[in-house]
Write a protein that holds these residues in place. Structure first.
Motif, PDB file in Angstrom:
ATOM      1  N   ASN A   1       0.852  -1.186   0.000  1.00 11.63           N
ATOM      2  CA  ASN A   1       0.000   0.000   0.000  1.00 11.63           C
ATOM      3  C   ASN A   1       0.890   1.239   0.000  1.00 11.63           C
ATOM      4  O   ASN A   1       1.764   1.387   0.847  1.00 11.63           O
ATOM      5  N   SER A   2       0.677   2.139  -0.921  1.00 10.68           N
ATOM      6  CA  SER A   2       1.512   3.330  -1.036  1.00 10.68           C
ATOM      7  C   SER A   2       1.491   4.169   0.231  1.00 10.68           C
ATOM      8  O   SER A   2       2.497   4.808   0.583  1.00 10.68           O
ATOM      9  N   GLU A   3       0.359   4.188   0.941  1.00 10.81           N
ATOM     10  CA  GLU A   3       0.273   4.986   2.165  1.00 10.81           C
ATOM     11  C   GLU A   3       1.228   4.469   3.243  1.00 10.81           C
ATOM     12  O   GLU A   3       1.708   5.239   4.081  1.00 10.81           O
ATOM     13  N   ASP A   4       1.526   3.176   3.210  1.00  8.44           N
ATOM     14  CA  ASP A   4       2.460   2.608   4.187  1.00  8.44           C
ATOM     15  C   ASP A   4       3.916   2.953   3.853  1.00  8.44           C
ATOM     16  O   ASP A   4       4.774   2.968   4.735  1.00  8.44           O
TER      17      ASP A   4
ATOM     18  N   LYS B   1       4.936   5.751   1.809  1.00  8.02           N
ATOM     19  CA  LYS B   1       5.165   7.175   1.567  1.00  8.02           C
ATOM     20  C   LYS B   1       6.002   7.821   2.672  1.00  8.02           C
ATOM     21  O   LYS B   1       5.721   7.656   3.859  1.00  8.02           O
TER      22      LYS B   1
ATOM     23  N   LYS C   1       9.009   7.105   3.631  1.00 15.05           N
ATOM     24  CA  LYS C   1       9.923   6.203   4.346  1.00 15.05           C
ATOM     25  C   LYS C   1      11.090   5.773   3.454  1.00 15.05           C
ATOM     26  O   LYS C   1      11.099   6.008   2.239  1.00 15.05           O
TER      27      LYS C   1
ATOM     28  N   LYS D   1       5.932   4.232  -4.977  1.00 16.54           N
ATOM     29  CA  LYS D   1       5.088   4.126  -3.782  1.00 16.54           C
ATOM     30  C   LYS D   1       5.262   5.332  -2.841  1.00 16.54           C
ATOM     31  O   LYS D   1       4.658   5.365  -1.772  1.00 16.54           O
ATOM     32  N   GLY D   2       6.138   6.277  -3.233  1.00 18.57           N
ATOM     33  CA  GLY D   2       6.315   7.475  -2.416  1.00 18.57           C
ATOM     34  C   GLY D   2       7.480   7.423  -1.450  1.00 18.57           C
ATOM     35  O   GLY D   2       7.628   8.326  -0.605  1.00 18.57           O
TER      36      GLY D   2
END
Length: 471
Positions: A150-153, A155, A157, A191-192
């Protein structure tokens, strides 16, 4: 009982005579090209030329990163050595290569257990901000797992890919994990993530990081990319077992400086009756800048050069031309190999077969081909004499080696002389790639195999085309 010097001397002479008699008896068991192949084997096993070449290259030139000043020193070294060895032709062909400077690289855990980490920048990486890059890490077992995240996980980092490379004689573990090095930065940035560190693509337990080339993608943010030594990757795992949040700081200063001119260096033994047909044996001249480039690929340079020299010195030259190619800039993207294929496009139909030595100095145990399926049994019979050197017949799925791997798609048959790579990835792309890792006797066995292979192919009457489709 103590023997007199005279007794010892006569004993040595007797043993020497017996050894010569056994060698001559072995040679008389063969005729024609097989007899020449046996003679080449015996000469190779009694020669130190390949080792002397690797020693000279690693001591007098040392690390030779493509595009660096030492790269051109290596080219000059190669031209002088090949001319000094008396090849019929020695020349060089220009190759445009990317220029990348490593700079410094350091890392440390800043929370919750502050301590330094051993890293190295991956080839082609961008730098961190001057003040460094600090963020929590997020761990993934594999590149595939990162792509599914998940990209939110991810982003904001620093991604940590923790894929261990398995040890195999064939080196196949490398192919399974290397994608994390070459493509991990793109997947992480998509994924950021703000940076990526990978467990080194190696099989050792030394606290040394393995470098190697990575790639960026147009339109995707370029984030800093580094490799951790295996013990430091283990250390991060132990920290993650104790804390949900592990923060590291990266500080790296690599820079890219456009392109420069390097050269493929080429030597030839002119064929006696089919001089326009070519048997190519190659290696790559460049190396990474961490070690001295002994096994990768000084060994290959020594092997194919010494093999070519043995054929050059035969009383009767083989039918086809044997071409020794020392490729430029393999480490940064097979640049020399691709340039060679483009520059020689008009004569690729005259390339009978090609092979490259680029897997260290472990003994060769098998000969694989990629040729017309119908001719494979006859070709294996033709090269059966190589069994005397410990080389067994193999299959028809060869790639030929990195710098010739593009040739099969252009119709050129290739062969892979398979080396024992059990410990190759202990040293690959590390400061530990040094001359002491090479066993002279094993190196000589490689020379024997390449000399036999090149000679037999230069004499062969078999039709190797059209080649088998890639499997």
């Amino acid at each position: 009982m103590k023997r007199s010097p005279i007794t010892v001397l006569f004993g040595l002479i007797f043993v020497s005579l017996i050894g010569c008699q056994q060698t001559n008896e072995q040679a008389t068991q063969y005729t024609g090209d097989d007899a020449v192949a046996i003679s080449l084997q015996q000469q190779a096993l009694n020669s130190n030329l390949a080792y002397e070449l690797v020693e000279s290259l690693t001591v007098e030139v040392g690390p030779r990163l493509a595009g660096s000043d030492k790269d051109l020193v290596a080219v000059e070294w190669a031209v002088n050595k090949l001319k000094g060895l008396g090849f019929d032709k020695v020349y060089q062909e220009a190759v445009q290569v990317p220029v990348w400077e490593r700079g410094h690289a350091s890392a440390s855990v800043t929370h919750p257990y502050p301590q330094p980490l051993v890293i190295t920048a991956l080839g082609g990486s961008v730098a961190t901000p001057k003040a460094g890059l600090q963020a929590d890490i997020i761990r993934f077992d594999t590149l595939a797992a990162l792509k599914e995240a998940n990209s939110e996980d991810v982003k904001g980092k620093i991604v940590f890919i923790d894929h261990k490379t398995e040890r195999h004689k064939t080196g196949k573990g490398y192919g399974i994990t290397v994608g994390g090095r070459s493509r991990g930065a793109v997947a992480a940035a998509e994924k950021g993530a703000v940076g990526i560190v990978i467990r080194s693509i190696g099989t050792d337990h030394d606290r040394m990081a393995h470098t190697g080339m990575m790639r960026y993608k147009e339109g995707v943010a370029r984030i800093p990319a580094a490799a951790l030594s295996s013990p430091d990757a283990d250390q991060l795992n132990l920290m993650l077992k104790r804390s949900d949040s592990v923060t590291i700081n990266l500080s790296m200063s690599p820079q890219s400086h456009g392109v420069a001119t390097s050269y493929n260096v080429i030597a030839e033994v002119t064929g006696a009756t089919k001089p326009d047909e070519i048997v190519l044996i190659g290696a790559h001249l460049d190396s990474w800048d961490e070690g001295t480039g002994a096994i990768d690929d000084g060994a290959g340079v020594g092997i194919v050069t010494a093999a070519g020299k043995l054929i050059q010195d035969l009383p009767q030259k083989p039918a086809r031309t044997v071409r020794v190619v020392l490729y430029a800039a393999e480490e940064v993207g097979l640049v020399g190999g691709k340039t060679y294929a483009k520059d020689h496009a008009d004569e690729l139909d005259k390339h009978y077969i090609a092979a490259e030595s680029d897997f260290g100095a472990g003994r060769i145990y098998q000969l694989d081909f990629r040729v017309n399926e119908q001719v494979l049994p006859a070709l294996q019979n033709l090269t059966a004499v190589m069994a005397n050197n410990g080389v067994a017949k193999g299959n028809n799925t060869a790639s030929g080696g990195p710098d010739v791997s593009m040739l099969p798609n252009l119709g050129v048959p290739v062969a892979s002389l398979r080396q024992d790579g059990t410990d190759y990835f202990d040293y690959h792309h590390t400061p530990n790639d040094t001359l002491d890792k090479i066993e002279p006797a094993a190196l000589a066995q490689n020379v024997a195999a390449y000399a036999q292979f090149a000679y037999l192919m230069a004499q062969s009457e078999l039709q190797l085309r059209p080649i088998a489709k890639k499997q």
